[in-house]
Motif scaffolding. Sequence first.
Motif, PDB file in Angstrom:
ATOM      1  N   ASP A   1      -3.355   4.561  -1.967  1.00  0.00           N
ATOM      2  CA  ASP A   1      -3.641   3.585  -3.024  1.00  0.00           C
ATOM      3  C   ASP A   1      -2.860   2.306  -2.785  1.00  0.00           C
ATOM      4  OD1 ASP A   1      -4.999   2.752  -5.252  1.00  0.00           O
ATOM      5  OD2 ASP A   1      -4.136   4.221  -6.616  1.00  0.00           O
ATOM      6  N   ARG A   2      -3.265   1.252  -3.483  1.00  0.00           N
ATOM      7  CA  ARG A   2      -2.401   0.101  -3.645  1.00  0.00           C
ATOM      8  C   ARG A   2      -1.312   0.483  -4.630  1.00  0.00           C
ATOM      9  NH1 ARG A   2      -1.767  -3.947  -0.505  1.00  0.00           N
ATOM     10  NH2 ARG A   2      -1.376  -5.398  -2.217  1.00  0.00           N
TER      11      ARG A   2
ATOM     12  N   ASP B   1       0.837  -1.191   0.000  1.00  0.00           N
ATOM     13  CA  ASP B   1       0.000   0.000   0.000  1.00  0.00           C
ATOM     14  C   ASP B   1       0.874   1.244   0.000  1.00  0.00           C
ATOM     15  OD1 ASP B   1      -2.719  -1.050   0.140  1.00  0.00           O
ATOM     16  OD2 ASP B   1      -2.178  -1.792   2.120  1.00  0.00           O
TER      17      ASP B   1
ATOM     18  N   ILE C   1      -3.811   6.142   3.638  1.00  0.00           N
ATOM     19  CA  ILE C   1      -3.529   5.204   2.559  1.00  0.00           C
ATOM     20  C   ILE C   1      -4.060   5.817   1.276  1.00  0.00           C
ATOM     21  CG2 ILE C   1      -3.869   2.870   1.678  1.00  0.00           C
ATOM     22  CD1 ILE C   1      -4.515   2.098   4.640  1.00  0.00           C
TER      23      ILE C   1
END
Length: 512
Positions: free
Chosen positions: A405-406, A391, A403
Amino acid sequence: MRLVDWLDKGASLGADAPCLTMDGRSLSYAEVQALTHRVARGLNTSGILPGQHVAILSGNDPIAFACVFAISRAAAVWCPINPRNEAAENAYVLDNFDCSALIFHSKFADLVDELRSQLPKLTLLVCVDAEQPFAPSLDKWLNGIDGAPFTAAPVSDLAMLPGTGGTTGHPKGVMLTNRNLEAMTALTLMGYPFEGRPVYLAMAPLTHAAGVLAFPIMAHGGEVVIMPHPDIGEFLTLASRHHATHSFLPPTLIYMLLDHPALPATDLSAMQCFWYGAAPISPARLEEAIGKLGPVMAQLFGQTEAPMMISMMAPKDHLNPDGSVARHRLSSAGKPGPLVRVAIVGEDGGELPQGERGEIVVRGSLVMDGYYKNAEATTEATLNGWHRTGDIGYVDADNFLFIVDRAKDMIITGGFNVYSAEVEAALLAHPAVQDGAVFGLPDDKWGERVCAVVQLRAGQKADPQDIIASVKAAIGSVKAPKELEIWADLPRSKVGKVLKREIRALRLANNL
């Protein structure tokens, strides 16, 4: 603490108290304990030795869930099998994870019958609720088994072997120890409100978050009310009837809950902690949830390899000191837990300063022992003693983790990094949008162009260009989708996550 110790801890606080409840019938702690002693002895008698792997294939069912603690009491390892998986995937898991026994519900008898000839390692099959031509029922299997207390000595600390939930390739077996689960449970008890004897309403699959979140409930001698099928109307009825204090739902189901016509008349006054997680939530809808459900929303962020509690945002963290909603924090994943260390690292593996974006890494007793029989994957997921989450995020000045984004979902368009999660949050702020997915598609001019597919809320209509305009107004034209489609429904995983990769593949195929 071994996994079964959470059950025994709850029993020590009141053996006659309700432990597992479904369809109006409750099993007390004493009854669940007695069943686990018999099942553990039955496993031993059937040749299942400490350290061997025992799988459970069932929907939400109190007897099947009680068998989880019996496996621990037998010093075996619990392998949760997702009943929504395809047959080939479950066959792979059962074989590759070296399962010696399978306890299954009759709803999946045909599947087990189909697979069993492919699984020579399975030496024991037991059906939870009904005798099968190829397997005894649990009651018949336990006939003649001594009910005296039985607890085997463990040969290792391995407690649980779940599979990763990725959308490509075969699942990897995640080796979770009793120490990992103890750290997760301790973090839960430290980070969220627990007043009195809790009542946990479990609608989400017990094979996933709903199951392991029962452990801290049992530490307080609480009751786990199990829903066999997902139904938002029934969820509201049971929450009121049982005075539920805790529950967990992924964002998609929370959105459905907020739109349900029965919600305004439902008494949820007993609720202390309504967990959400497993996917990003729309800040706008989270604020709506706080308004409709009260100051009880509680975020958790983790992954199978570091279960549930890498970071936590308690209900109080959603509010400012004056009681107003802390809008600036609603897109956060909370603060890293006190029993874990979290850092942000760059492409060279070096730690980045506060506020800079990079990969989130974690270390501590929460982190798995590695992937089962897969040293290469374990090495890939490890960086200088840290576990790599995959992540992308940053930590702000108040130590809140965000967070963005992936790593694999970031879109690079015209040289700019666009984080799909940020665009999705802007899309979900539109009053007509129920859910959506943002992804990149190849583009001759920009390298990649930002694309989106959305599902509208029930009864709503919207023009795609109006939705795009609202995103432009919120986060700018570079990040706004260049094209947007409205679909009646979106493909989802077994646990309700929108399958972005599948949507992207369909869109890509249509563009060829």
